[in-house]
Design an enzyme around this catalytic site. Structure first.
Site, mmCIF file in Angstrom:
data_model
loop_
_atom_site.group_PDB
_atom_site.id
_atom_site.type_symbol
_atom_site.label_atom_id
_atom_site.label_comp_id
_atom_site.label_asym_id
_atom_site.label_seq_id
_atom_site.Cartn_x
_atom_site.Cartn_y
_atom_site.Cartn_z
ATOM 1 N N ARG A 188 26.985 26.226 -8.939
ATOM 2 C CA ARG A 188 27.301 26.346 -7.514
ATOM 3 C C ARG A 188 27.029 27.750 -6.982
ATOM 4 O O ARG A 188 26.578 27.911 -5.840
ATOM 5 C CB ARG A 188 28.743 25.891 -7.263
ATOM 6 C CG ARG A 188 28.851 24.365 -7.313
ATOM 7 C CD ARG A 188 30.266 23.899 -7.396
ATOM 8 N NE ARG A 188 30.397 22.462 -7.146
ATOM 9 C CZ ARG A 188 31.506 21.776 -7.390
ATOM 10 N NH1 ARG A 188 32.584 22.386 -7.870
ATOM 11 N NH2 ARG A 188 31.547 20.480 -7.153
ATOM 12 N N LYS A 228 23.768 16.392 -6.288
ATOM 13 C CA LYS A 228 24.012 15.927 -4.923
ATOM 14 C C LYS A 228 22.759 16.060 -4.024
ATOM 15 O O LYS A 228 21.801 16.753 -4.372
ATOM 16 C CB LYS A 228 25.194 16.714 -4.335
ATOM 17 C CG LYS A 228 26.525 16.422 -5.050
ATOM 18 C CD LYS A 228 27.698 17.154 -4.390
ATOM 19 C CE LYS A 228 29.015 16.813 -5.071
ATOM 20 N NZ LYS A 228 30.167 17.488 -4.413
ATOM 21 N N ASN A 239 27.521 21.286 -2.213
ATOM 22 C CA ASN A 239 27.724 22.192 -3.344
ATOM 23 C C ASN A 239 27.029 21.717 -4.609
ATOM 24 O O ASN A 239 27.450 22.020 -5.721
ATOM 25 C CB ASN A 239 29.220 22.474 -3.557
ATOM 26 C CG ASN A 239 30.014 21.216 -3.827
ATOM 27 O OD1 ASN A 239 29.458 20.129 -3.932
ATOM 28 N ND2 ASN A 239 31.326 21.361 -3.974
ATOM 29 N N GLU A 298 34.374 6.844 -13.786
ATOM 30 C CA GLU A 298 33.165 7.163 -13.011
ATOM 31 C C GLU A 298 31.896 6.730 -13.748
ATOM 32 O O GLU A 298 30.938 6.249 -13.121
ATOM 33 C CB GLU A 298 33.141 8.665 -12.700
ATOM 34 C CG GLU A 298 34.266 9.044 -11.730
ATOM 35 C CD GLU A 298 34.409 10.547 -11.496
ATOM 36 O OE1 GLU A 298 35.297 10.926 -10.712
ATOM 37 O OE2 GLU A 298 33.640 11.339 -12.080
ATOM 38 N N ARG A 345 32.818 21.454 -15.938
ATOM 39 C CA ARG A 345 33.521 22.092 -14.812
ATOM 40 C C ARG A 345 33.267 23.604 -14.824
ATOM 41 O O ARG A 345 33.083 24.225 -13.776
ATOM 42 C CB ARG A 345 35.035 21.806 -14.881
ATOM 43 C CG ARG A 345 35.421 20.339 -14.763
ATOM 44 C CD ARG A 345 35.212 19.749 -13.388
ATOM 45 N NE ARG A 345 36.107 20.301 -12.396
ATOM 46 C CZ ARG A 345 36.236 19.799 -11.166
ATOM 47 N NH1 ARG A 345 35.545 18.721 -10.783
ATOM 48 N NH2 ARG A 345 37.048 20.355 -10.305
ATOM 49 N N HIS A 396 28.564 17.280 -8.674
ATOM 50 C CA HIS A 396 29.903 16.724 -8.904
ATOM 51 C C HIS A 396 30.107 16.660 -10.404
ATOM 52 O O HIS A 396 29.172 16.387 -11.146
ATOM 53 C CB HIS A 396 30.000 15.302 -8.344
ATOM 54 C CG HIS A 396 31.158 14.519 -8.920
ATOM 55 N ND1 HIS A 396 32.423 14.614 -8.405
ATOM 56 C CD2 HIS A 396 31.246 13.696 -9.995
ATOM 57 C CE1 HIS A 396 33.247 13.855 -9.137
ATOM 58 N NE2 HIS A 396 32.546 13.282 -10.104
ATOM 59 N N PHE A 444 38.101 15.913 4.957
ATOM 60 C CA PHE A 444 36.652 16.006 4.789
ATOM 61 C C PHE A 444 36.009 14.704 4.319
ATOM 62 O O PHE A 444 34.799 14.650 4.082
ATOM 63 C CB PHE A 444 36.303 17.153 3.830
ATOM 64 C CG PHE A 444 36.928 17.054 2.459
ATOM 65 C CD1 PHE A 444 36.419 16.201 1.491
ATOM 66 C CD2 PHE A 444 38.030 17.834 2.129
ATOM 67 C CE1 PHE A 444 36.984 16.116 0.225
ATOM 68 C CE2 PHE A 444 38.608 17.757 0.858
ATOM 69 C CZ PHE A 444 38.082 16.900 -0.097
ATOM 70 N N TYR A 465 34.453 7.828 -3.740
ATOM 71 C CA TYR A 465 35.348 8.896 -3.288
ATOM 72 C C TYR A 465 36.657 8.359 -2.709
ATOM 73 O O TYR A 465 37.337 9.071 -1.949
ATOM 74 C CB TYR A 465 34.636 9.784 -2.267
ATOM 75 C CG TYR A 465 33.690 10.798 -2.899
ATOM 76 C CD1 TYR A 465 34.177 11.812 -3.731
ATOM 77 C CD2 TYR A 465 32.325 10.757 -2.679
ATOM 78 C CE1 TYR A 465 33.334 12.741 -4.313
ATOM 79 C CE2 TYR A 465 31.459 11.693 -3.251
ATOM 80 C CZ TYR A 465 31.981 12.677 -4.065
ATOM 81 O OH TYR A 465 31.142 13.610 -4.640
ATOM 82 N N THR A 486 34.545 24.895 -6.380
ATOM 83 C CA THR A 486 34.089 23.990 -5.314
ATOM 84 C C THR A 486 33.372 24.762 -4.210
ATOM 85 O O THR A 486 32.316 24.342 -3.728
ATOM 86 C CB THR A 486 35.304 23.243 -4.715
ATOM 87 O OG1 THR A 486 36.046 22.652 -5.772
ATOM 88 C CG2 THR A 486 34.865 22.178 -3.731
HETATM 89 P P1 RTP Z 1 33.496 17.253 -7.187
HETATM 90 O O1 RTP Z 1 34.607 16.214 -7.109
HETATM 91 O O2 RTP Z 1 32.323 16.932 -6.282
HETATM 92 O O3 RTP Z 1 33.078 17.549 -8.597
HETATM 93 O O4 RTP Z 1 34.051 18.633 -6.627
HETATM 94 P P2 RTP Z 1 35.463 19.307 -6.818
HETATM 95 O O5 RTP Z 1 36.285 18.526 -7.796
HETATM 96 O O6 RTP Z 1 35.191 20.747 -7.095
HETATM 97 O O7 RTP Z 1 36.073 19.175 -5.364
HETATM 98 P P3 RTP Z 1 37.030 18.044 -4.727
HETATM 99 O O8 RTP Z 1 38.250 18.726 -4.212
HETATM 100 O O9 RTP Z 1 37.170 16.884 -5.669
HETATM 101 O O10 RTP Z 1 36.186 17.598 -3.455
HETATM 102 C C1 RTP Z 1 35.120 16.686 -3.596
HETATM 103 C C2 RTP Z 1 33.943 17.156 -2.801
HETATM 104 O O11 RTP Z 1 34.248 17.100 -1.408
HETATM 105 C C3 RTP Z 1 33.542 18.129 -0.715
HETATM 106 N N1 RTP Z 1 34.484 19.010 -0.048
HETATM 107 N N2 RTP Z 1 34.341 19.394 1.189
HETATM 108 N N3 RTP Z 1 34.714 20.568 3.727
HETATM 109 C C4 RTP Z 1 35.588 20.824 2.763
HETATM 110 O O12 RTP Z 1 36.534 21.570 2.911
HETATM 111 C C5 RTP Z 1 35.377 20.178 1.481
HETATM 112 N N4 RTP Z 1 36.170 20.293 0.420
HETATM 113 C C6 RTP Z 1 35.590 19.549 -0.543
HETATM 114 C C7 RTP Z 1 32.727 18.887 -1.763
HETATM 115 O O13 RTP Z 1 31.424 18.290 -1.835
HETATM 116 C C8 RTP Z 1 33.529 18.617 -3.020
HETATM 117 O O14 RTP Z 1 32.745 18.822 -4.156
HETATM 118 MG MG MG Z 2 36.625 16.412 -7.638
#
Ligand code: RTP
Ligand code: MG
Length: 140
Positions: free
Chosen positions: A104, A11, A114, A128, A87, A117, A59, A51, A93
């Site tokens: 992370r 990222k 973070n 994807e 993962r 992805h 968010f 997304y 996250t």
């Molecule tokens: P990713 O999709 O990026 O691999 O991350 P993830 O599964 O761990 O998290 P996800 O719930 O899918 O959220 C996607 C991305 O959104 C941002 N985020 N911001 N401000 C917030 O509370 C918040 N929560 C998530 C993060 O960049 C997250 O990786």
């Molecule tokens: Mg995700």
């Protein structure tokens, strides 16, 4: 388990801090092979489309702004159980909750910036990968 593929993004917070090589080393040391990779600056439309599943989340707008704030490196990773392995090596996250040694924990700035992805299922990995790569660009 047979060889599997997953999709990864380094990222903008990480490319800005010149961490591409260090993150790739963690991925490779975990047994993941980078079989496709390119550096892009996502447009707003591309980030919104990628997304789209998060469209209703609070968010979403911030996330799109962040993901278009600088270059990203998109990758296809291959390895045994690659989706789950990636993962694991990414960590939680929220970096405050990420385990020691994860990308992370080592590199993320906060829950949004973070650093990486990773696809959350084999089905999403296929979607994807197809979003960003042509078959000819993936060399397994
Ligand atoms: P990713 O999709 O990026 O691999 O991350 P993830 O599964 O761990 O998290 P996800 O719930 O899918 O959220 C996607 C991305 O959104 C941002 N985020 N911001 N401000 C917030 O509370 C918040 N929560 C998530 C993060 O960049 C997250 O990786
Ligand atoms: Mg995700």
């Amino acid at each position: 388990m047979a060889l599997q593929r997953t999709f990864s993004i380094i990222k903008p917070d990480a490319t800005r801090r010149n961490l591409t090589g260090q993150i790739n080393a963690v991925l490779e040391n975990a047994g993941l092979r980078i079989i496709a990779q390119k550096r892009l600056h996502l447009t707003k439309a591309q980030a919104e489309a990628f997304y789209a599943v998060h469209k209703e989340r609070p968010f979403y707008n911030d996330l799109v702004a962040f993901m278009t704030s600088g270059p990203v490196v998109v990758q296809v990773l291959e390895g045994e159980d690659a989706v789950a392995k990636n993962r694991d090596v990414m960590g939680a996250t929220n970096p405050k909750e990420a385990a020691e040694g994860t990308i992370r924990k080592s590199f993320a700035e906060n829950i949004e910036a973070n650093s990486v992805h990773g696809s959350d299922s084999a089905e999403n990995a296929a979607i994807e990968i197809a979003f960003f790569f042509a078959g000819i660009e993936i060399v397994g």
